[in-house]
Motif scaffolding. Structure first.
Motif: not given
Length: 486
Positions: A293-313
């Motif tokens: 499910a999507y929870a794994s995507f969102l939490s992984y994006f945060g852990l590997v700093e993808l969410s810090a690079t763009t709001v798309n993550f």
């Protein structure tokens, strides 16, 4: 031929040689389920659209990793009939996710027709049903079971501290501000959703489930059952989606409290373990596919700093979205090279991989500037947050019952706000454990005293000053934590 044309041809040939020089040694795919019915009306079911999305995405990965004509074909993987020693598939016990996995795997290794025909010793010929349909078993993963029938993101994590951490978001200033500022917007939706949500439930607290209900209705419901209205339009739906993204990302990840990202931490450990198995097995294990499910995507994006690079993550990925990790090398041999010659490439596609002109796109992990990391660096960075064993999971979550009952030190790092024991709160608190321990000790002492009386012929001598013995009261069990969103 002009000099420019000659140069262009030379560059093209050079790029082709570089492409051909790269070998894909193995891959790990994490695949979101396809289109489904609304979470607000369980049991949630995979739709025909969702099944088709998964099947087509499976075909896409067949063309990338399995097809003999692909420049990304995994080294040595069977191209026609699946070799079950080369592929591992897994999913939680959830109807939507399980059925999505079946559809994806059908596309990944399609029916092979007469190739699967067998001739028995007595000369009779057996044809496999459904034109050579190939069976690929899926193993169970512990987290995520029943996730699509539950509206609470951490409902199936079973991680006590993660549940507490996510609940803390509802006491944050940002949550309180959005809850207040969006009240009128959610109340305006009441005529459309009053059969599902009461007026008190129409708020930012239920941002995801409100948006999900309307989103599903706009895809599947007829005009008669979901009439057009001035209440809902593209602008309103975009606003509701932005709010749902904000809501769910904050429940899935927090930079100052990473245990909230337990789904991503667990996935990171599974990816690292599987890719390492590809290397240590000499390439016998080639492809891992996990559905979730999507929870794994969102939490992984945060852990590997993808969410810090763009709001798309920080947004909820679309149905049938894919993450992939590839082991690649420029070594020209046919065996697994030394680890110093192996790199890891992360790729993501938002939605069914055949939609639009874009396909999988590589992104840099851990704040790096390159999309490919040396294996040793990938291992080092991943280990900073990954959960690599059941014992680590129990310790990180503060769980001490169920599967964690035998894990020593599971509760050593428990915070005052964490659930005592399992995520449902049915475990013992330290106070209860202390009372029980004292009673056990008292029981042992009484037993020794009685044995001494029997052996040595001792007896109690009543005295008038003694009015009786006080009895301790029973300790009550801590009530279970409520984890559903009202």
């Amino acid at each position: 031929m002009s000099p420019f044309t000659t140069l262009t041809v030379a560059v093209s040939l050079l790029l082709a040689d570089l492409t051909n020089a790269e070998r894909v040694l193995g891959a790990y795919i994490f695949q979101r389920h396809g289109d489904r019915t609304a979470k607000s009306w369980p049991p949630t079911k995979l739709t025909s659209l969702g099944y088709s999305q998964e099947y087509m995405t499976g075909e896409f990965f067949h063309d990338r990793y399995i097809s003999a004509n692909s420049s990304y074909k995994i080294d040595g993987i069977s191209t026609d009939i699946v070799n079950l020693a080369q592929i591992t598939a897994s999913a939680p016990q959830d109807d939507v996710i399980d059925n999505s996995g079946v559809g994806f795997l059908q596309g990944l290794y399609p029916p092979v027709g007469s190739i699967a025909t067998e001739t028995l010793r007595n000369g009779s010929i057996v044809e496999v049903p459904l034109n050579g349909y190939q069976l690929i078993p899926m193993s169970d993963v512990q987290s995520g079971s029943g996730s699509e029938d539950n509206t609470w993101l951490q409902s199936t994590s079973s991680c006590g501290k993660a549940i507490v951490s996510s609940n803390n978001y509802f006491y944050s200033n940002s949550y309180e501000s959005l809850f207040s500022d969006t009240r009128r917007l959610y109340q305006s939706l009441e005529p459309l959703v009053n059969e599902t949500f009461s007026a008190s439930e129409l708020s930012y607290k239920n941002a995801y489930t409100v948006w999900d209900l309307l989103y599903v209705a706009l895809i599947h419901n007829s005009t008669a059952s979901f009439p057009s209205s001035t209440i809902i339009n593209d602008t309103v739906m975009r606003e509701l989606l932005v709010l749902a993204n904000e809501h769910e990302f904050n429940l899935a990840y927090n930079s100052s409290d990473t245990i909230r990202a337990i789904a991503g931490m667990t996935l990171a450990g599974e990816v690292l373990t599987a890719l390492n198995e590809t290397i240590t097995s000499g390439g016998k294990s080639k492809l891992n596919v996990q559905f979730g499910a999507y929870a794994s995507f969102l939490s992984y994006f945060g852990l590997v700093e993808l969410s810090a690079t763009t709001v798309n993550f920080t947004g909820i990925p679309n149905y049938a979205s894919s993450m992939a990790w590839e082991l690649v090398t420029d070594d020209e041999g046919t065996e697994i090279p030394v680890t110093s010659d192996i790199r890891v490439r992360f790729l993501f596609h938002n939605g069914t991989s055949i939609e639009g002109s874009t396909q999988l796109q590589a992104y840099p992990l851990f704040g790096q500037s390159t999309v490919e990391l040396p294996w040793a660096q990938f291992v080092e960075e991943t280990k900073r947050t990954a959960i690599l064993s059941q014992k680590e999971w129990c310790q990180a979550c503060g769980n001490s019952t169920g599967i964690c009952a035998s894990s020593s030190g599971a509760g050593d790092n428990s915070s005052p706000n964490s659930s005592a024991g399992s995520c449902s709160g049915r475990g013992m608190s330290l106070g209860v454990a202390g009372v029980i321990g004292a009673m056990v000790t008292l029981g042992v002492l009484v037993g020794v005293l009685i044995l001494s009386m029997i052996v040595f012929g001792l007896r109690f001598v009543p005295k008038s000053a003694v009015s009786g013995m006080r009895r301790g009261s029973d300790a009550s069990i801590i009530p279970a934590m409520k984890t559903t969103v009202a």
